[in-house]
Every structure is written in structure tokens, then in C-alpha cells.
Scaffold this active site. Structure first.
Site, PDB file in Angstrom:
ATOM      1  N   HIS A   1       3.650   2.255   7.407  1.00  0.00           N
ATOM      2  CA  HIS A   1       5.041   2.164   7.875  1.00  0.00           C
ATOM      3  C   HIS A   1       5.619   3.551   8.170  1.00  0.00           C
ATOM      4  O   HIS A   1       5.503   4.469   7.382  1.00  0.00           O
ATOM      5  CB  HIS A   1       5.931   1.349   6.938  1.00  0.00           C
ATOM      6  CG  HIS A   1       6.184   1.937   5.579  1.00  0.00           C
ATOM      7  ND1 HIS A   1       7.177   2.857   5.346  1.00  0.00           N
ATOM      8  CD2 HIS A   1       5.591   1.727   4.391  1.00  0.00           C
ATOM      9  CE1 HIS A   1       7.186   3.161   4.058  1.00  0.00           C
ATOM     10  NE2 HIS A   1       6.230   2.503   3.449  1.00  0.00           N
TER      11      HIS A   1
ATOM     12  N   ASP B   1       4.746   8.445   1.386  1.00  0.00           N
ATOM     13  CA  ASP B   1       5.304   7.098   1.607  1.00  0.00           C
ATOM     14  C   ASP B   1       6.122   7.105   2.884  1.00  0.00           C
ATOM     15  O   ASP B   1       7.313   7.377   2.845  1.00  0.00           O
ATOM     16  CB  ASP B   1       6.141   6.674   0.413  1.00  0.00           C
ATOM     17  CG  ASP B   1       6.539   5.209   0.481  1.00  0.00           C
ATOM     18  OD1 ASP B   1       6.021   4.483   1.335  1.00  0.00           O
ATOM     19  OD2 ASP B   1       7.395   4.800  -0.322  1.00  0.00           O
TER      20      ASP B   1
ATOM     21  N   GLU C   1      10.133  -0.790   6.509  1.00  0.00           N
ATOM     22  CA  GLU C   1       9.514  -1.332   5.286  1.00  0.00           C
ATOM     23  C   GLU C   1      10.438  -1.150   4.103  1.00  0.00           C
ATOM     24  O   GLU C   1      10.557  -2.024   3.248  1.00  0.00           O
ATOM     25  CB  GLU C   1       8.173  -0.632   5.012  1.00  0.00           C
ATOM     26  CG  GLU C   1       7.361  -1.271   3.885  1.00  0.00           C
ATOM     27  CD  GLU C   1       7.716  -0.811   2.485  1.00  0.00           C
ATOM     28  OE1 GLU C   1       7.407  -1.512   1.523  1.00  0.00           O
ATOM     29  OE2 GLU C   1       8.334   0.259   2.334  1.00  0.00           O
TER      30      GLU C   1
HETATM   31 ZN   LIG Z   1       5.820   2.607   1.425  1.00  0.00          ZN
END
Ligand SMILES: [Zn+2]
Length: 465
Positions: free
Chosen positions: A285, A297, A331
Site C-alpha cells: 500500500h 509501512d 490501507e
Molecule cells: Zn501497512
């Protein structure tokens, strides 16, 4: 496990290694060869691995993304820039059918925010508002502190919560165990009349970093503002309360939603040479929280899955089926990208052979988590033997991801996640410390290699998984 310095020296070995257990598979039987079907993939796998680990390309591409765009919350101009950048770079890589697919996303804006101790001493606290939180009044919320350590304790102390700021001080064990205090704590406290909620950062003790992340308001409770405190600040407040001190706090937050914004999933492909209508999806994402640089992330997950296609293109490896990379939007606070893909691709979901998501960091890879039939798992296990040279040959039970989830569930598509050494992940997860310096270029290259080999072989198998 190959060490960094020995990796390049080991490449000739990777090219030659051929002694792996032969597994039986339905394909092998149809091939009329006993377990030898995997042998034809040793050479392309070795080339993919060699190309991936032979350069720091993936890490450098992530550095460009995180240095020049930075963090990328849904609806932000930064995410728009990242989307445009990814489209341009995919085209430069020579990927096919590169395009965006429109998704409307929520646009939450943090604004200025602070938390401070007012009594018995005036001091600021290290905090981050929780994603999707409401604001405080301009003058802030000022109230006495109540510390609790579980939802049960909150319920037994319900009468004390009224008019207070409730702090959930639950030390991090696993993400699943502790994230519920961030997700559900604010509404649980609000039901008892709390005026604001604080949560101990959902992560192991770091260097005084707060972790943001989305909360979920219940419809049956007033929406109260909520923030995370660094573990050090939480411990301090606990000590003050333990000494019987009367602690008063003030929380100020400007957080709010603006109208939904236009965003997009980014898609690129290597079209299959024989069955282009059958699809293997690899994905990460592209959105991130609005702190740090969204490196782990999930910028890293985007780049290593995208790398699978770049490597195939570079090496002129065109599998039987189409390999499609999807960089998801939203996300972190909505999941609208994954839902939109399910809706926009409904007609072809039945032709999705495998969906893979990398959203657990791009640290040293162990292999993959997999959800699918037993025979598919046997096949995937055999493919993973091609990755023993980089230590990524384990297949564990249970694979998936937040973004592939809607499609996987609707069409019962085999699902896979990249499994990596997760020991550092939650230290930096959703914090200002999620920057690329936490990522090792060689470990990241091995992640790209693992995804590339798995995606290539699954897409090329004589019969679908
Ligand atoms: Zn993530």
C-alpha cells in the site's frame, strides 16, 4: 543465511545449486516427470535472485520515494505525488498496461496537537493524535487523569471515568493483543463519560516515540478526542498516580475530516504470454500515516512487489500468465483501495490465481504465509525451495493482507503474504521513526528476490495453482 559481504561472492553458487528435495505435485504427474517440474525453474529463479541482490536498486528507489515525497496520508497532495511518480517510474521500467484506478478516499487532517501535564507540574508529553479522531475545543480538554490497565478495570471503575481523561496503560505484547485499546478504547471510555482518551503507544518501548494509528468510534458512544503517548510518558504518569499525586492533563487537537478526496490504486503488468487473462497480483500500500516517511509501512512493500515485475522485464522473463502489481491507496484509514479493486475487477476475480501483499516490512525474509488448498500449498512449498539460498523458503499457514482481503474473500483466491523478521517492525510502526535508514538494502533485495521468484513461477506453472 548469507551475510551481506558474502552475498555477491555466493552468486555463482546460487546459479549452480541444484540439490533441493523434489516434491510431487499434480503438475509433475501431468508433466509425466516425477517431481522434476521444479527443475525447469532453477535457472530463471537464479537469474531473478542474482539480479535482485546484485544491486541496491530497490532500496534506492524507496529512498527516492521517501526522501522526495515523504509520508503519504490518504487524500494528501503527497500521496497524489507518489501516485504520479509511481506511474512514471513503472512506465520507465517498461511495464505494460500502467494506469491508475480511481478511488475516493477519506481525508483526515491532524492539525496542531499537544498533550501536557498541568498539575502537579507543567510539562509537555510526547503524543500523537489517533487517526480519525475528532478535535478538542480550541482551548483543549482539561481534566483529571484516570489510568486503567484493561477494559475490565475500566468497567469496574466506570463511575470514576466520568469527566476524566482515561489513559489505557497496557504494555505491548503482540499487536493483536494491544491494538484493540487504540481501536476501541476511546469509545469504551466515552461510554462511561470520559472526555478524552489516551493510550500507551502500541509498540515496544522505543526512544520516546508515540505511535499513531486509526481508532474506531462505536455508533453508541459520543466521539471523544484520543491520542497515543510515548511509553516513557505513560510510565511517568503511572508513577505519579502510584505516588498518589493528583494529575491533571490538557489535550489539544485540531484533528478533523475534510470532504472525501480523489485518489487511486496504481497498476502495472507483465502480460502473460499464453494466458494473459489469468492473473497473479503482487502488492503493497502506497498510502502511509502522516508521520515519518512511510518507509517500512508500506513503501518497502510497494517497491519489493513492484520489483518482481521490473526484474522479469529486465531479464526478459515473460510468464505464461499476467503478473500485476497493485499499489493500494487508503490501507491505513479506510481500506477503500482494496474494496474498490474488488468492485472494479469483479468480473475477473475468478481468474485471479494468487494475490500477494507485502505489508509487514522488508526486513530479512523467511518466506511466505499462505492460505489456500492443500495441493496449492504443496506446490508453493516446492517453489519456495528455490529460495533456500536466500533463506526465504518457509511457507507458514495463513497468508493475506488488508488490501487483498476484500477480493480474496469474495472470490476465494489463494492469498499470500511476505514473511520477514518482524523484530523491528513494531518499534517504528506508525511513528516518526519509520524512515529508510531502518531498512537494510541487502535484506530488502532478498525480499524483492523472494517475491519475484514466487510470482514468476506461480504465473508460469502449466496449470493454475
Ligand atoms: Zn501497512
Amino acid at each position: 543465511m548469507l551475510r551481506r559481504a558474502s552475498l555477491v561472492a555466493a552468486l555463482p553458487f546460487l546459479m549452480l545449486w541444484g540439490v533441493t528435495p523434489h516434491a510431487q505435485s499434480p503438475h509433475a504427474a501431468r508433466d509425466g516427470e516425477h517431481g522434476a517440474w521444479i527443475d525447469r525453474y532453477r535457472e530463471p529463479a537464479a537469474r531473478l535472485i542474482g539480479e535482485a541482490v546484485g544491486s541496491p536498486f530497490a532500496w534506492q528507489r524507496l529512498a527516492v520515494l521517501t526522501d522526495t515525497v515523504g509520508n503519504r496520508l490518504s487524500g494528501s497532495p503527497a500521496l497524489d505525488r507518489a501516485i504520479q511518480w509511481a506511474v512514471g517510474e513503472m512506465k520507465r521500467d517498461g511495464l505494460e498496461n500502467v494506469h491508475t484506478e480511481r478511488v475516493m478516499v477519506p481525508r483526515w487532517v491532524r492539525g496542531a496537537e499537544s498533550a501536557e501535564i498541568l498539575t502537579p507540574v507543567s510539562q509537555t508529553l510526547t503524543m500523537l493524535g489517533l487517526g480519525d479522531s475528532v478535535s478538542t475545543p480550541v482551548e483543549g480538554v482539561r481534566a483529571d487523569l484516570l489510568v486503567v490497565h484493561s477494559f475490565e478495570e475500566l468497567d469496574t471503575k466506570a463511575s470514576l471515568a466520568r469527566g476524566r481523561i482515561v489513559l489505557f496503560n497496557v504494555p505491548f505484547t503482540t499487536y493483536g493483543e494491544t491494538v484493540r485499546f487504540r481501536s476501541n478504547g476511546p469509545s469504551r471510555a466515552a461510554r462511561h463519560g470520559a472526555v478524552a482518551a489516551l493510550v500507551r503507544a502500541v509498540g515496544p518501548p522505543g526512544l520516546r516515540t508515540a505511535h499513531t494509528g486509526a481508532l474506531q468510534y462505536s455508533s453508541d458512544a459520543p466521539k471523544i478526542p484520543a491520542a497515543a503517548l510515548a511509553t516513557e510518558d505513560t510510565d511517568r504518569l503511572q508513577r505519579m498516580v502510584d505516588r498518589g499525586e493528583h494529575v491533571t492533563l490538557r489535550l489539544r487537537m485540531e484533528a478533523h475530516f475534510e470532504p472525501d478526496a480523489e485518489s487511486a490504486n496504481v497498476v502495472g503488468e507483465i502480460r502473460g504470454r499464453e494466458r494473459p487473462e489469468e492473473i497473479v497480483v503482487v502488492s503493497g500500500h502506497l498510502d502511509s500515516w502522516d508521520v515519518g516517511a512511510g518507509a517500512t509501512d508500506d513503501g518497502g512493500g510497494c517497491i519489493v512487489t513492484w520489483e518482481a515485475l521490473r526484474l522479469m522485464r529486465k531479464l526478459n522473463l515473460r510468464p505464461r500468465r499476467t503478473v500485476r502489481v497493485v499499489l493500494w491507496t487508503n490501507e491505513e484509514n479506510g481500506g477503500r483501495g482494496g474494496q474498490a479493486y474488488r468492485d472494479q475487477h469483479r468480473a475477473e476475480l475468478g481468474r485471479h490465481v494468487l494475490m500477494l501483499e507485502s505489508d509487514g516490512g522488508v526486513f530479512r525474509p523467511f518466506g511466505f504465509g499462505f492460505t489456500g488448498s492443500d495441493s496449492a500449498r504443496d506446490t508453493v512449498r516446492t517453489i519456495a525451495t528455490l529460495l533456500s539460498g536466500i533463506g526465504a523458503d518457509q511457507i507458514t499457514v495463513g497468508g493475506g493482507g488488508a488490501d487483498i482481503g476484500p477480493s480474496v474473500q469474495e472470490a476465494h483466491i489463494p492469498a499470500m503474504s511476505l514473511d520477514v523478521d518482524g523484530s523491528k517492525y513494531f518499534l517504528i510502526h506508525h511513528t516518526p521513526a519509520d524512515t529508510i535508514d531502518k531498512i537494510d538494502p541487502v535484506e530488502m533485495a532478498k525480499c524483492a528476490a523472494a517475491v519475484a521468484v514466487m510470482a514468476y513461477v506461480v504465473a508460469d506453472l502449466p496449470e493454475r495453482l
